[in-house]
Design a protein around this motif. Structure first.
Motif, PDB file in Angstrom:
ATOM      1  N   TYR A  95      30.985  -4.743 -29.207  1.00  9.39           N
ATOM      2  CA  TYR A  95      31.810  -5.706 -28.511  1.00  9.39           C
ATOM      3  C   TYR A  95      32.591  -5.070 -27.355  1.00  9.39           C
ATOM      4  N   ASN A 112      26.818 -18.557 -21.682  1.00  8.10           N
ATOM      5  CA  ASN A 112      25.970 -17.375 -21.739  1.00  8.10           C
ATOM      6  C   ASN A 112      24.506 -17.788 -21.822  1.00  8.10           C
ATOM      7  N   GLU A 127      24.956 -11.690 -22.240  1.00 12.62           N
ATOM      8  CA  GLU A 127      26.187 -11.427 -21.519  1.00 12.62           C
ATOM      9  C   GLU A 127      26.544  -9.944 -21.583  1.00 12.62           C
ATOM     10  N   THR A 130      25.062 -11.848 -27.775  1.00 15.28           N
ATOM     11  CA  THR A 130      26.387 -12.021 -28.350  1.00 15.28           C
ATOM     12  C   THR A 130      26.360 -12.486 -29.802  1.00 15.28           C
TER      13      THR A 130
END
Length: 453
Positions: free
Chosen positions: A110, A442, A42, A47
């Motif tokens: 992030y 995702n 993603e 992630t």
């Protein structure tokens, strides 16, 4: 030049003299672990979602490594003196091949402005171990220092359900009856907002944001007894007691305790382990929230209780098809603000089957799911769910062995999560739910290597 030669001579003389005094030649050992790779998910990145709950395969967003160096440095009669050290490095940002330990990003992994992403370096172990010192029990050993102390983990979720590692001292493998007894004392120092420290800790008080923070020491006392049962079976009985130390005094009213039973059974082509743990007071939260016993609750916890049952193992279906798994159920109750009871339930299942294709290749799958609910009074105030499915092509020296490493993996993973807040009153087991906007889906893929040596 003369000074250099004299120094070199002195070093060589010391190097040869020390083993001679102990009548022993040092036995050096070297080992380590690492994982790393290239990923896409993603937003162009992996992630790394809740790997302790849905499984780690195709779900690790870091480069991580450990390097251990040890040596048997002396032997006197039947007593062996050994030292061991370990350095660990973790790097979660892939933008540069050179990652400074003190580098600050404008936008971290992030994507949040001001995130600080550093290559973290930690000294995980520095210990001395002496084996054979006790004349009546030559298999027993004494250790002092910083230690990975008897960590018990589940590999496919990279989760330690029993980890109290740190600075300490202990005696291991004392012969008691038909089993072995290990006793240890370890301490942990951390910052706490456990109590109002405005007027105490005047010299040591620090500020983190706007909160007053003081240092607290946690004393941990651990006892484990292992005994063989029938053929291939072993039972461990354990008890861990924790008591915080505030203002140079032990605070038994804020203690914590974990009682545990572990039954391990080996069988042809595999093994199976069942674990039961009961955490009381400060350790109740660790049971309910997938804790590893390195952290604990503060405050008024004496009425809190948490439980968990874990089953894990390796199973051989055929010579070329094998499965690793973990199933867990946890539950507990704790007081919230000294008033309503909060009840937590957690369920998890992760399976990792693989099919050997050739001598050094295999197909690997991993499917994992969990659900966690929080109920306060008559209301369900939170439900978290997550699922992951991964398929990988693995290349390893012995594709028939579950634990064969190093392994190169090419993988693709699908992750779905719903961490929605739920508001609703329970009436006759019917729940009215209002979901928040926290669903995520995702698909991520990449190549990874994992190795230990």
């Amino acid at each position: 030049m003369k000074k250099v030669n004299l120094l070199a001579a002195a070093v060589l003389a010391a190097a040869f003299a020390m083993p001679a005094q102990a009548d022993y030649t040092p036995n050096v050992n070297f080992n380590g672990y690492f994982r790393s790779g290239v990923f896409h998910g993603e937003g162009g990145r992996l992630t790394g979602f809740e790997k302790n709950k849905v499984g780690r395969l195709g779900n690790e967003a870091d480069t991580y490594g450990e390097i251990g160096l040890g040596a048997d440095i002396a032997k006197v009669d039947d007593t062996v003196w050994s030292v061991y050290t370990m350095l660990a490095v973790s790097d979660r940002e892939f933008s540069n091949s050179w990652q400074e330990a003190d580098r600050t990003s404008d936008a971290g992994v992030y994507g949040n402005s001001g995130d600080t992403m550093r290559a973290q370096i930690a000294f995980r172990q520095y210990k001395l171990n002496v084996k054979g010192l006790l004349d009546w029990d030559k298999d027993a050993s004494i250790w002092v220092g910083k230690n990975y102390y008897k960590r018990e983990d589940i590999h496919i979720t990279d989760w330690y359900y029993y980890d109290i590692s740190g600075n300490g001292a202990g005696v291991e493998d004392l012969s008691v009856g038909s089993g072995k007894l290990s006793v240890a004392w370890l301490a942990k120092t951390d910052a706490t907002t456990y109590k109002d420290v405005t007027t105490s800790y005047k010299d040591d008080k620090i500020k983190l944001g706007s909160e007053p923070v003081a240092y607290r020491q946690a004393q941990k006392f651990d006892v484990r007894y292992n005994v063989g049962l029938w053929d291939g079976a072993n039972l461990q009985i354990s008890n861990l007691y924790l008591v915080p130390e505030e203002e140079n005094a032990l605070v038994h009213s804020n203690n914590g305790n974990v009682f545990g039973l572990e039954l391990t059974q080996g069988f042809n082509g595999g093994w199976n382990k069942t674990v039961f743990q009961w955490g009381h007071a400060a350790y109740a939260g660790a049971m309910m929230w997938n804790g590893d016993l390195s952290w604990y609750d503060g405050g008024d916890t004496q009425n809190n209780n948490g439980f968990r049952i874990i089953n894990t193992g390796d199973t051989t279906i055929t010579d070329s098809f094998k499965i690793q798994h973990v199933a867990q159920y946890a539950w507990g109750t704790k007081k919230v603000d000294g008033q309503d009871d909060e009840k937590v339930k957690f369920a998890q299942l992760v399976v990792r089957p693989f099919l050997q294709l050739t001598k050094m290749t295999r197909l690997i799958w991993e499917a994992g799911a969990y659900v966690q609910t929080q109920k306060k009074g008559n209301y369900v105030n939170n439900v978290n769910r997550g699922q992951k499915l991964t398929m990988a092509y693995g290349i390893t020296p012995d594709a028939s062995n579950v634990w064969s490493r190093p392994e190169i993996r090419f993988f693709v993973s699908y992750i779905h999560a719903n961490n929605a807040d739920i508001n609703g009153k329970i009436e006759n087991e019917n729940v009215t739910r209002k979901y928040g906007e926290k669903d995520c889906n995702n698909v991520q893929f990449g190549a990874q290597v994992e190795a230990w040596f």
